[in-house]
Design a protein around this motif. Structure first.
Motif, mmCIF file in Angstrom:
data_model
loop_
_atom_site.group_PDB
_atom_site.id
_atom_site.type_symbol
_atom_site.label_atom_id
_atom_site.label_comp_id
_atom_site.label_asym_id
_atom_site.label_seq_id
_atom_site.Cartn_x
_atom_site.Cartn_y
_atom_site.Cartn_z
ATOM 1 N N GLU A 1 34.864 93.365 30.193
ATOM 2 C CA GLU A 1 34.633 92.668 28.919
ATOM 3 C C GLU A 1 33.394 93.227 28.237
ATOM 4 O OE1 GLU A 1 34.704 88.586 30.650
ATOM 5 O OE2 GLU A 1 36.623 88.393 29.628
ATOM 6 N N CYS A 2 33.352 93.127 26.905
ATOM 7 C CA CYS A 2 32.172 93.566 26.152
ATOM 8 C C CYS A 2 32.229 93.020 24.738
ATOM 9 C CB CYS A 2 32.069 95.097 26.105
ATOM 10 S SG CYS A 2 33.336 95.883 25.095
ATOM 11 N N LEU A 3 31.085 93.109 24.050
ATOM 12 C CA LEU A 3 31.016 92.772 22.639
ATOM 13 C C LEU A 3 30.706 94.046 21.861
ATOM 14 C CD1 LEU A 3 29.744 90.193 24.322
ATOM 15 C CD2 LEU A 3 29.335 89.331 22.019
ATOM 16 N N ALA A 4 31.174 94.110 20.613
ATOM 17 C CA ALA A 4 30.856 95.273 19.773
ATOM 18 C C ALA A 4 30.654 94.814 18.336
ATOM 19 C CB ALA A 4 31.977 96.304 19.844
ATOM 20 N N ALA A 5 29.493 95.161 17.781
ATOM 21 C CA ALA A 5 29.190 94.874 16.375
ATOM 22 C C ALA A 5 29.386 96.154 15.580
ATOM 23 C CB ALA A 5 27.742 94.397 16.240
ATOM 24 N N GLN A 6 30.141 96.060 14.480
ATOM 25 C CA GLN A 6 30.391 97.225 13.630
ATOM 26 C C GLN A 6 29.796 97.015 12.240
ATOM 27 O OE1 GLN A 6 34.809 97.028 14.608
ATOM 28 N NE2 GLN A 6 34.686 99.062 13.685
ATOM 29 N N SER A 7 29.285 98.109 11.677
ATOM 30 C CA SER A 7 28.806 98.085 10.299
ATOM 31 C C SER A 7 29.489 99.200 9.515
ATOM 32 C CB SER A 7 27.290 98.325 10.264
ATOM 33 O OG SER A 7 26.884 98.633 8.936
ATOM 34 N N TYR A 8 29.867 98.894 8.253
ATOM 35 C CA TYR A 8 30.400 99.934 7.362
ATOM 36 C C TYR A 8 29.355 100.325 6.325
ATOM 37 C CZ TYR A 8 35.027 99.099 9.332
ATOM 38 O OH TYR A 8 36.094 98.990 10.194
ATOM 39 N N ALA A 9 28.126 99.867 6.524
ATOM 40 C CA ALA A 9 27.068 100.154 5.539
ATOM 41 C C ALA A 9 26.877 101.654 5.369
ATOM 42 C CB ALA A 9 25.762 99.495 5.964
ATOM 43 N N LYS A 10 26.699 102.367 6.492
ATOM 44 C CA LYS A 10 26.359 103.787 6.379
ATOM 45 C C LYS A 10 27.595 104.652 6.294
ATOM 46 C CE LYS A 10 22.996 101.364 8.471
ATOM 47 N NZ LYS A 10 21.688 101.786 8.285
ATOM 48 N N ASN A 11 28.565 104.443 7.225
ATOM 49 C CA ASN A 11 29.653 105.436 7.289
ATOM 50 C C ASN A 11 30.641 105.314 6.143
ATOM 51 O OD1 ASN A 11 31.111 103.196 8.089
ATOM 52 N ND2 ASN A 11 31.331 103.857 10.219
ATOM 53 N N MET A 12 30.621 104.168 5.411
ATOM 54 C CA MET A 12 31.471 104.085 4.233
ATOM 55 C C MET A 12 30.624 103.869 2.972
ATOM 56 S SD MET A 12 35.135 102.173 4.099
ATOM 57 C CE MET A 12 36.155 102.870 5.375
ATOM 58 N N GLY A 13 29.302 103.847 3.182
ATOM 59 C CA GLY A 13 28.389 103.725 2.032
ATOM 60 C C GLY A 13 28.479 102.368 1.356
ATOM 61 N N LEU A 14 28.788 101.331 2.138
ATOM 62 C CA LEU A 14 29.002 99.991 1.565
ATOM 63 C C LEU A 14 27.802 99.081 1.799
ATOM 64 C CD1 LEU A 14 32.768 99.512 2.499
ATOM 65 C CD2 LEU A 14 31.802 100.140 0.287
ATOM 66 N N TYR A 15 26.607 99.641 1.820
ATOM 67 C CA TYR A 15 25.361 98.940 2.158
ATOM 68 C C TYR A 15 25.300 97.516 1.603
ATOM 69 C CZ TYR A 15 24.004 103.758 3.088
ATOM 70 O OH TYR A 15 23.962 105.042 3.573
ATOM 71 N N GLY A 16 25.375 97.419 0.277
ATOM 72 C CA GLY A 16 25.180 96.129 -0.394
ATOM 73 C C GLY A 16 26.411 95.243 -0.351
ATOM 74 N N GLU A 17 27.566 95.729 0.113
ATOM 75 C CA GLU A 17 28.758 94.880 0.201
ATOM 76 C C GLU A 17 28.731 94.021 1.458
ATOM 77 O OE1 GLU A 17 30.863 94.390 -2.077
ATOM 78 O OE2 GLU A 17 30.746 96.113 -3.421
ATOM 79 N N ARG A 18 27.867 94.384 2.407
ATOM 80 C CA ARG A 18 27.683 93.594 3.636
ATOM 81 C C ARG A 18 28.999 93.439 4.404
ATOM 82 N NH1 ARG A 18 24.065 95.107 4.798
ATOM 83 N NH2 ARG A 18 23.194 93.458 6.123
ATOM 84 N N VAL A 19 29.573 94.606 4.785
ATOM 85 C CA VAL A 19 30.875 94.594 5.471
ATOM 86 C C VAL A 19 30.701 94.993 6.927
ATOM 87 C CG1 VAL A 19 33.278 95.278 5.258
ATOM 88 C CG2 VAL A 19 31.737 95.629 3.342
ATOM 89 N N GLY A 20 31.113 94.124 7.831
ATOM 90 C CA GLY A 20 31.027 94.437 9.257
ATOM 91 C C GLY A 20 31.983 93.567 10.040
ATOM 92 N N ALA A 21 32.003 93.793 11.347
ATOM 93 C CA ALA A 21 32.919 93.017 12.209
ATOM 94 C C ALA A 21 32.316 92.882 13.600
ATOM 95 C CB ALA A 21 34.272 93.712 12.310
ATOM 96 N N LEU A 22 32.556 91.727 14.203
ATOM 97 C CA LEU A 22 32.194 91.523 15.602
ATOM 98 C C LEU A 22 33.478 91.437 16.405
ATOM 99 C CD1 LEU A 22 30.123 90.690 17.914
ATOM 100 C CD2 LEU A 22 30.843 88.351 17.381
ATOM 101 N N SER A 23 33.580 92.260 17.460
ATOM 102 C CA SER A 23 34.743 92.172 18.355
ATOM 103 C C SER A 23 34.271 91.756 19.731
ATOM 104 C CB SER A 23 35.438 93.530 18.460
ATOM 105 O OG SER A 23 36.138 93.817 17.269
ATOM 106 N N ILE A 24 35.049 90.902 20.396
ATOM 107 C CA ILE A 24 34.767 90.548 21.790
ATOM 108 C C ILE A 24 36.021 90.894 22.596
ATOM 109 C CG2 ILE A 24 34.081 88.764 23.417
ATOM 110 C CD1 ILE A 24 32.605 87.334 21.236
ATOM 111 N N VAL A 25 35.864 91.828 23.522
ATOM 112 C CA VAL A 25 36.974 92.247 24.387
ATOM 113 C C VAL A 25 36.951 91.348 25.614
ATOM 114 C CG1 VAL A 25 37.976 94.142 25.730
ATOM 115 C CG2 VAL A 25 36.762 94.624 23.589
ATOM 116 N N CYS A 26 38.072 90.633 25.846
ATOM 117 C CA CYS A 26 38.125 89.646 26.931
ATOM 118 C C CYS A 26 39.131 90.077 28.009
ATOM 119 C CB CYS A 26 38.544 88.296 26.352
ATOM 120 S SG CYS A 26 37.495 87.743 24.997
ATOM 121 N N LYS A 27 39.140 89.319 29.114
ATOM 122 C CA LYS A 27 40.007 89.653 30.244
ATOM 123 C C LYS A 27 41.491 89.456 29.915
ATOM 124 C CE LYS A 27 37.743 90.899 33.992
ATOM 125 N NZ LYS A 27 37.686 92.360 34.179
#
Ligand code: KET
Length: 401
Positions: free
Chosen positions: A241-267
């Motif tokens: 199991e793990c958690l992962a926080a993603q940001s699209y600020a830099k790789n899609m240049g969406l800094y001010g749109e505040r776009v991201g996702a939290l994923s939790i991988v479970c059993k």
């Protein structure tokens, strides 16, 4: 007098405050190498062509409305974000063991994950790298976790203190949470090798340490989205199991749109759905539900093969420009015969160079050369251009001579 008269004036943020100071400087030679935000060769912010096209499609689609999103956000954005980081062939996704919630960019994803852990995970200690992104300790502390550090950077070699990292994680209490930069470590630009990641994974799984990945630069380190997600995918592949926080600020240049996702991988999928129900209990009283526009842009791009490919081309171009800035700065230091070994400028990866300059040298460069950077000696290579490299090299040369 005011009921807030006693309020103490807070200091500016160590990173965002650099931009405040830069904006106040009227010097024509000033250069902002503080905040990790991509600038073009002309020194301008960049809106990706594929983002402009996606926005045009959204505007032209008159069937689109401005209704509330669900608490967990835009469903296809969440699915596509999980696919992006875990891989289209991820066993965890196939077995429906992943829950993903749209959050307010990387920061919001980290905070929601931390709040969830503080309420539902038995260990409240989180180990973060020394050094790390300045906002990390504040986010986790305010969420109710207790922050400890693991050795990461070795100033002597300007590389990874791998043995120190292993020793500190070995000494951590079993079950402790460990924050891991997925790629392009901020501020050092030093990442573990794939073999070192495998050793970290084995150690962490043997001690039941809980991985919390922070992925803010996927695609920016190498220019390749899959390569930059290898660390995360190694952990998910082992079934743990793990958690992962993603940001699209830099790789899609969406800094001010505040776009991201939290994923939790479970059993298993039953746990994943219970976890999702509790993530909703964290989000609803925090900001209720996330903003629709940025996530719609990302979903439009990720679900269309041709737009996805166009994005990867533009992403690679940004990564390449940063790499060329590294080479140009290194060559400029060599040309000046500046004392010291500057090869870390071209060895480090991602957006930043951890120069090794100290607080006094940094303030000298700001005062005398109007170079704006964080006081820990980090410079955002994305803020450089061929035009400003000589000026920075002059400043660094003067600072160390
Ligand atoms: C490692 C890391 N994680 C998360 C974030 C948060 O990004 P968000 O915009 O919330 O998606 C940043 C931003 N770092 C740069 C900008 C900042 O400090 O906010 C920086 O280090 O300059 C990171 O460097």
């Amino acid at each position: 007098d005011s009921v807030f008269a006693h309020v103490v004036r807070a200091p500016e943020d160590p990173i965002l405050g650099v931009t405040v100071a830069y904006n106040k400087d009227s010097s024509p030679v000033k250069v902002n190498l503080g905040v990790g935000a991509y600038r073009t060769e002309e020194g301008k912010p960049l809106v990706l062509n594929v983002v402009r096209r996606a926005e045009q499609m959204l505007v032209n689609d008159t069937s689109r409305v401005k209704e509330y999103l669900s608490i967990t956000g835009l469903a296809d954005f969440n699915k596509l974000s999980a696919k992006l980081i875990f891989g289209a062939d991820s066993p965890a996704i196939k077995e429906n063991r992943v829950t993903t919630v749209q959050c307010l960019s990387g920061t919001g994803s980290l905070r929601v994950g931390a709040e969830f852990l503080a309420r539902h995970y038995h260990e409240h200690t989180i180990y973060i790298p020394q050094p790390t992104w300045g906002n990390h300790p504040k986010i986790f502390t305010l969420a109710g976790l207790s922050v400890k550090y693991y050795r990461y950077y070795d100033p002597a070699t300007r590389g990874l203190d791998f043995q120190g990292l292993l020793d500190d994680l070995t000494a951590a209490p079993s079950g402790a949470i460990v924050l891991l930069h997925a790629c392009a470590h901020n501020p050092t630009g030093v990442d573990p090798t794939i073999d070192q990641w495998e050793e970290i994974r084995k150690l962490m799984r043997s001690k039941g340490l809980l991985p919390f990945f922070d992925s803010a630069y996927q695609g920016f380190a190498s220019g390749n989205l899959d390569a930059d997600a290898q660390s995360v995918r190694m952990f998910v592949a082992d079934g743990g199991e793990c958690l992962a926080a993603q940001s699209y600020a830099k790789n899609m240049g969406l800094y001010g749109e505040r776009v991201g996702a939290l994923s939790i991988v479970c059993k298993d999928s039953n746990v994943a759905s219970k976890v999702e129900s509790q993530l909703k209990m964290v989000i609803r009283p925090m900001y209720s539900n996330p903003p629709i526009h940025g996530a719609s842009i990302v979903a439009t791009i990720l679900k269309d093969r041709q737009m996805y490919d166009e994005w990867t081309v533009e992403l690679k171009a940004m990564a390449n420009r940063i790499i060329s800035m590294r080479q140009q700065l290194y060559d400029a230091m060599q040309a000046r015969g500046t004392s010291g070994d500057w090869s870390h400028i071209i060895k480090q990866i991602g957006m930043f160079t951890f120069t090794g300059l100290n607080v006094e040298q940094v303030s000298f460069m700001t005062r005398e050369y109007h170079v704006y950077m964080t006081s820990d000696g980090r410079i955002s290579m994305a803020g450089l251009s061929s035009r400003t490299v000589p000026h920075l090299a002059d400043a660094m040369h003067a600072a160390v001579t």
